[in-house]
Design an enzyme around this catalytic site. Structure first.
Site, PDB file in Angstrom:
ATOM      1  CG  HIS A 190      -1.278  -1.622 -13.702  1.00  0.00           C
ATOM      2  ND1 HIS A 190      -1.718  -2.527 -14.640  1.00  0.00           N
ATOM      3  CD2 HIS A 190      -1.340  -2.257 -12.499  1.00  0.00           C
ATOM      4  CE1 HIS A 190      -2.018  -3.665 -14.036  1.00  0.00           C
ATOM      5  NE2 HIS A 190      -1.815  -3.519 -12.743  1.00  0.00           N
ATOM      6  CB  SER A 240      -0.573  -9.687 -11.614  1.00  0.00           C
ATOM      7  OG  SER A 240      -0.355  -8.385 -12.004  1.00  0.00           O
ATOM      8  CE1 TYR A 247       2.485  -1.838 -15.623  1.00  0.00           C
ATOM      9  CE2 TYR A 247       2.193  -1.577 -13.265  1.00  0.00           C
ATOM     10  CZ  TYR A 247       2.058  -2.330 -14.410  1.00  0.00           C
ATOM     11  OH  TYR A 247       1.505  -3.575 -14.355  1.00  0.00           O
ATOM     12  CD  GLU A 248      -1.504  -0.966 -18.258  1.00  0.00           C
ATOM     13  OE1 GLU A 248      -1.946  -1.326 -19.354  1.00  0.00           O
ATOM     14  OE2 GLU A 248      -2.106  -1.135 -17.181  1.00  0.00           O
ATOM     15  CG  HIS A 303       5.202  -9.525 -14.574  1.00  0.00           C
ATOM     16  ND1 HIS A 303       4.243  -8.957 -13.757  1.00  0.00           N
ATOM     17  CD2 HIS A 303       4.534  -9.948 -15.683  1.00  0.00           C
ATOM     18  CE1 HIS A 303       3.054  -9.018 -14.357  1.00  0.00           C
ATOM     19  NE2 HIS A 303       3.207  -9.621 -15.524  1.00  0.00           N
ATOM     20  CB  ALA A 351       0.002  -9.851  -7.564  1.00  0.00           C
ATOM     21  CG  MET A 379       3.394  -1.796  -8.905  1.00  0.00           C
ATOM     22  SD  MET A 379       4.340  -2.266 -10.348  1.00  0.00           S
ATOM     23  CE  MET A 379       5.811  -2.977  -9.592  1.00  0.00           C
ATOM     24  CB  SER A 380      -3.221  -2.028  -8.737  1.00  0.00           C
ATOM     25  OG  SER A 380      -3.326  -3.107  -7.825  1.00  0.00           O
ATOM     26  CG  ASN A 425       7.144 -10.498  -4.712  1.00  0.00           C
ATOM     27  OD1 ASN A 425       6.022 -10.284  -5.185  1.00  0.00           O
ATOM     28  ND2 ASN A 425       7.940  -9.532  -4.346  1.00  0.00           N
ATOM     29  CG  HIS A 436      -3.386  -7.352 -15.898  1.00  0.00           C
ATOM     30  ND1 HIS A 436      -4.187  -6.831 -14.926  1.00  0.00           N
ATOM     31  CD2 HIS A 436      -2.203  -7.621 -15.300  1.00  0.00           C
ATOM     32  CE1 HIS A 436      -3.521  -6.769 -13.788  1.00  0.00           C
ATOM     33  NE2 HIS A 436      -2.307  -7.237 -13.991  1.00  0.00           N
TER      34      HIS A 436
HETATM   35  N1  HPA Z   1       6.339  -4.742  -5.303  1.00  0.00           N
HETATM   36  C1  HPA Z   1       5.414  -4.037  -5.981  1.00  0.00           C
HETATM   37  N2  HPA Z   1       4.413  -4.603  -6.627  1.00  0.00           N
HETATM   38  C2  HPA Z   1       4.304  -5.933  -6.584  1.00  0.00           C
HETATM   39  C3  HPA Z   1       5.229  -6.731  -5.882  1.00  0.00           C
HETATM   40  C4  HPA Z   1       6.300  -6.088  -5.210  1.00  0.00           C
HETATM   41  O1  HPA Z   1       7.160  -6.737  -4.582  1.00  0.00           O
HETATM   42  N3  HPA Z   1       4.845  -8.013  -6.036  1.00  0.00           N
HETATM   43  C5  HPA Z   1       3.711  -8.015  -6.801  1.00  0.00           C
HETATM   44  N4  HPA Z   1       3.388  -6.743  -7.134  1.00  0.00           N
END
Ligand code: HPA
Length: 320
Positions: free
Chosen positions: A121, A68, A123-124, A292, A151, A254-255, A278, A99
């Site tokens: 992903h 991301s 979740y898609e 996001h 990310a 998430m990947s 983050n 993406h």
């Molecule tokens: N959690 C899950 N996936 C992420 C995060 C997070 O804090 N930051 C970027 N992708």
């Protein structure tokens, strides 16, 4: 005259489903009834690989996945042949903002690479096998190395936004819950049924990356850590994050985990890093929330240094 076949197949969950499949008389697959409209066989993925090789002058030995906001890493690729996912038969399309959905073939320091600008992903709505099919295509194209970027939220208190985490290991939480990209019949042309994962993240490549971090003067911002992948798309609760911390997780995304498993299955050398976009929120009284847009923004800000890290790593891989 096309023919309709009815099949009972097993999806990557335990249920069996009845589907119809439209094939032309010479056996060419046209369409299936359900979401399972992909053929993941060795033959089918070989034909995807051949389709791509016919559309580029490059024979890459390194596959790269941009996470991301990290898509412009692909912009440092020279002599690029750009192929959109939509134009590749039997290839998924990327649905997430940030993406792009392009495969870029080209060179970095005269080394041939192919780069996914946009990954798939869970979740898609894609099963993990489908999320990871491009890795097998990379291998069939001739890639011996996978560089995966992502990310991630920083759970380790020492991590700051913008830091780089060289992944040294992962916890496959989705695998604990019975969801793994290698589930189902195993085709030994890709790899063996049972694979070790204790040396999944190549030690030499990790050492190179730490040296490069020092060369670039960012040693304060570069760490080695343990990554975990959650299914998403929601971010985590405070209780979930506290649990992950106890388990020894340093960063959360998430990947990547299932991509790495697929790459190891087909005997690729793997390097992965996370950019901390983050800090994970582990206090109930915090008003902060992950977003996001913030994830993509931080990714974008760090792209130059990350592109340089990848470029220098590729030079070292080429000299191996
Ligand atoms: N959690 C899950 N996936 C992420 C995060 C997070 O804090 N930051 C970027 N992708």
């Amino acid at each position: 005259m096309p023919v309709i076949y009815f099949y009972a197949i097993s999806s990557n969950t335990i249920k069996s489903i009845l589907i119809w499949c439209l094939q032309s008389t010479d056996g060419i697959f046209l369409k299936m009834s359900s979401g399972e409209d992909f053929d993941f066989s060795y033959e089918s993925l070989s034909s995807v690989a051949n389709n791509l090789l016919n559309r580029t002058k490059h024979c890459p030995k390194i596959g790269i996945i941009c996470g991301s906001g990290l898509g412009s890493l692909a912009e440092s690729i020279e002599n690029a042949d750009i192929i959109t996912y939509q134009s590749i038969p039997n290839f998924p399309v990327s649905t997430v903002e940030g993406h792009a959905g392009k495969l870029i073939f080209g060179t970095i320091n005269d080394v041939a690479v192919m780069c996914m600008q946009g990954r798939f992903h869970y979740y898609e709505g894609y099963p993990l096998t489908k999320c990871c099919m491009p890795i097998r295509v990379m291998k069939l194209i001739g890639c011996q190395y996978l560089i995966a970027t992502n990310a991630a939220g920083g759970l380790n208190e020492k991590y700051n936004v913008g830091d780089i985490v060289i992944v040294k290991d992962h916890i496959n939480l989705m695998g604990f819950a019975g969801n793994n990209p290698l589930q189902g019949p195993n085709d030994t042309r890709f790899g063996p049924r049972f694979i070790p994962m204790n040396n999944a993240y190549d030690k030499t490549l990790r050492e190179h990356a730490m040296v490069i971090g020092r060369e670039l003067g960012v040693e304060q911002h570069i760490h080695e850590g343990v990554y975990t992948c959650l299914g998403g798309p929601n971010y985590e609760t405070v209780a979930e994050l506290r649990m992950l911390k106890i388990l020894g997780v340093d960063c959360v995304g998430m990947s990547t985990v299932h991509e790495v498993i697929t790459a190891k299955h087909c005997d690729m050398k793997v390097f992965a890093f996370s950019i901390i976009t983050n800090k994970c929120i582990t206090e109930y009284d915090s008003q902060d929330e992950p977003e996001h847009e913030e994830v993509v923004e931080v990714g974008k800000k760090c792209q130059r240094i990350l592109a340089e890290l990848v470029r220098r790593l590729i030079i070292r891989i080429d000299n191996e």
